[in-house]
Design an enzyme around this catalytic site. Structure first.
Site, PDB file in Angstrom:
ATOM      1  CG  LEU A  34      -1.921  -1.096   1.357  1.00  0.00           C
ATOM      2  CD1 LEU A  34      -2.583  -1.055   2.736  1.00  0.00           C
ATOM      3  CD2 LEU A  34      -2.974  -0.968   0.258  1.00  0.00           C
ATOM      4  CG  HIS A  41       1.062   3.482   8.507  1.00  0.00           C
ATOM      5  ND1 HIS A  41       0.740   2.615   9.531  1.00  0.00           N
ATOM      6  CD2 HIS A  41       2.214   2.992   7.964  1.00  0.00           C
ATOM      7  CE1 HIS A  41       1.660   1.655   9.609  1.00  0.00           C
ATOM      8  NE2 HIS A  41       2.565   1.864   8.666  1.00  0.00           N
ATOM      9  CD  GLU A  42       3.752   3.833   4.570  1.00  0.00           C
ATOM     10  OE1 GLU A  42       4.911   3.909   5.039  1.00  0.00           O
ATOM     11  OE2 GLU A  42       3.112   2.763   4.530  1.00  0.00           O
ATOM     12  CD1 TRP A  56       4.804  -5.893  15.366  1.00  0.00           C
ATOM     13  CD2 TRP A  56       3.417  -4.330  14.577  1.00  0.00           C
ATOM     14  NE1 TRP A  56       4.975  -5.814  14.004  1.00  0.00           N
ATOM     15  CE2 TRP A  56       4.139  -4.858  13.497  1.00  0.00           C
ATOM     16  CE3 TRP A  56       2.468  -3.311  14.315  1.00  0.00           C
ATOM     17  CZ2 TRP A  56       3.948  -4.420  12.174  1.00  0.00           C
ATOM     18  CZ3 TRP A  56       2.288  -2.877  13.012  1.00  0.00           C
ATOM     19  CH2 TRP A  56       3.016  -3.425  11.964  1.00  0.00           C
ATOM     20  CG  ASP A  96       5.770   2.041  20.171  1.00  0.00           C
ATOM     21  OD1 ASP A  96       6.231   1.945  21.336  1.00  0.00           O
ATOM     22  OD2 ASP A  96       4.597   2.405  19.952  1.00  0.00           O
ATOM     23  CG  ASP A 155      -7.403   3.668   4.998  1.00  0.00           C
ATOM     24  OD1 ASP A 155      -6.419   2.973   5.321  1.00  0.00           O
ATOM     25  OD2 ASP A 155      -7.399   4.455   4.025  1.00  0.00           O
TER      26      ASP A 155
HETATM   27  N1  ARG Z   1       3.233  -0.107   4.700  1.00  0.00           N
HETATM   28  C1  ARG Z   1       1.947  -0.671   5.013  1.00  0.00           C
HETATM   29  C2  ARG Z   1       1.571  -1.702   3.938  1.00  0.00           C
HETATM   30  O1  ARG Z   1       1.833  -1.487   2.769  1.00  0.00           O
HETATM   31  C3  ARG Z   1       0.892   0.397   5.098  1.00  0.00           C
HETATM   32  C4  ARG Z   1      -0.283  -0.017   5.860  1.00  0.00           C
HETATM   33  C5  ARG Z   1      -1.336   1.066   5.856  1.00  0.00           C
HETATM   34  N2  ARG Z   1      -2.559   0.599   6.435  1.00  0.00           N
HETATM   35  C6  ARG Z   1      -3.747   1.131   6.136  1.00  0.00           C
HETATM   36  N3  ARG Z   1      -4.836   0.708   6.720  1.00  0.00           N
HETATM   37  N4  ARG Z   1      -3.889   2.095   5.285  1.00  0.00           N
HETATM   38  O2  ARG Z   1       1.010  -2.720   4.240  1.00  0.00           O
HETATM   39 ZN    ZN Z   2       4.347   0.925   8.348  1.00  0.00          ZN
HETATM   40 CA    CA Z   3       4.894   1.393  23.434  1.00  0.00          CA
END
Ligand code: ARG
Ligand code: ZN
Ligand code: CA
Length: 253
Positions: A123, A163-164, A175, A185, A226
């Site tokens: 993603l 997230h990124e 985690w 973390d 999301d």
């Molecule tokens: N780097 C993660 C992946 O590609 C991003 C996860 C993002 N999660 C989300 N619910 N948008 O799996």
């Molecule tokens: Zn990540």
């Molecule tokens: Ca922690």
């Protein structure tokens, strides 16, 4: 105290098909999500369990499409590049025009976001502070960017980019990236958690003796859908701000 910091963003749309050449409005929908999530004004934070309901705070971090390019000329902050590449992976070709991508704008001054097709169910991915200049920034799958157009459920609320950008500002997965409970973390106010959570978990989900409240799976740095990730903690905000006062200080000057 931390002043409000607005990061100048350049979005590189690298497309092979017309579908991948997403609209300006779709880009703007992502910028809006970033500004909501980082100011903790996202309405879906009402889903946070009461025990953590007071944690979300305004990070003071904001995002704006760049209005000046590196030569100080006016720009929309959106660059479109046609490519012959069917898709990209985490090895950064998308960040180099010589490899079918689009070269970064000076990464000390701009947050570079590349939107493209990614192979293998990826993603998005990000570079932590302190890495090579030429590849600094975040990459997002065009189907997981923004809230309209090509965005596809359950990744159509712009949270992949939230997230990124968390990683880009030095946040680790909640985690701790091990399957052992000693993984961490390095954030005090996120409970220790064993593994990533996916989809839409039910509260509480307990691991690593973290009962009764369990994993903070509704955190942006977990792997849930999301519509299920809705918060950063003050500890995470402090770590992101520290990156902007340290290795990423060029972004806010
Ligand atoms: N780097 C993660 C992946 O590609 C991003 C996860 C993002 N999660 C989300 N619910 N948008 O799996
Ligand atoms: Zn990540
Ligand atoms: Ca922690």
């Amino acid at each position: 105290s931390f002043p409000t910091a607005t990061l100048q963003v350049v979005v590189h749309i690298v497309y092979e098909t017309e579908e991948q050449n997403i609209s300006d409005l779709q880009v703007l929908s992502q910028i809006e999500v970033l500004n909501r999530d980082f100011s903790s004004t996202n309405p879906d934070k009402s889903a946070i369990p009461a025990v953590w309901g007071d944690l979300p705070m305004d990070s003071g971090i904001r995002f704006s499409l760049a209005s000046r390019d590196p030569e100080d000329k006016p720009t929309s902050g959106i660059i479109r590049t046609k490519t012959a590449m069917r898709g990209f992976d985490h090895l950064d070709s998308v960040k180099f025009s010589a490899r079918g991508g689009s070269d970064a704008w000076p990464t000390d001054r701009y947050l570079n976001i590349w939107v493209c097709n990614l192979h293998g169910g990826l993603l998005g991915y990000a570079q932590f502070p302190g890495g090579p200049r030429e590849t600094d920034g975040v990459v997002i799958l065009y189907k997981a960017f923004g809230t309209q157009g090509t965005a596809e459920p359950p990744f159509d609320l712009g949270r992949t980019c939230t997230h990124e950008v968390g990683h880009y500002l030095n946040l680790r997965h909640i985690w701790g990236d091990t399957e052992h409970c000693f993984g961490s973390d390095s954030i005090e106010d996120t409970p220790t958690q064993q593994l990533p959570n996916y989809n839409k978990p039910l509260f509480p989900h307990i691991s690593c003796n973290n009962g009764p409240h369990g994993d903070m799976f509704m955190n942006y740095m977990d792997y849930v859908d999301d519509d299920t990730m809705v918060m950063f903690t003050p500890g995470q905000v402090a770590r992101m701000r520290a990156s902007l006062m340290g290795p990423r200080a060029g972004l806010i000057n």
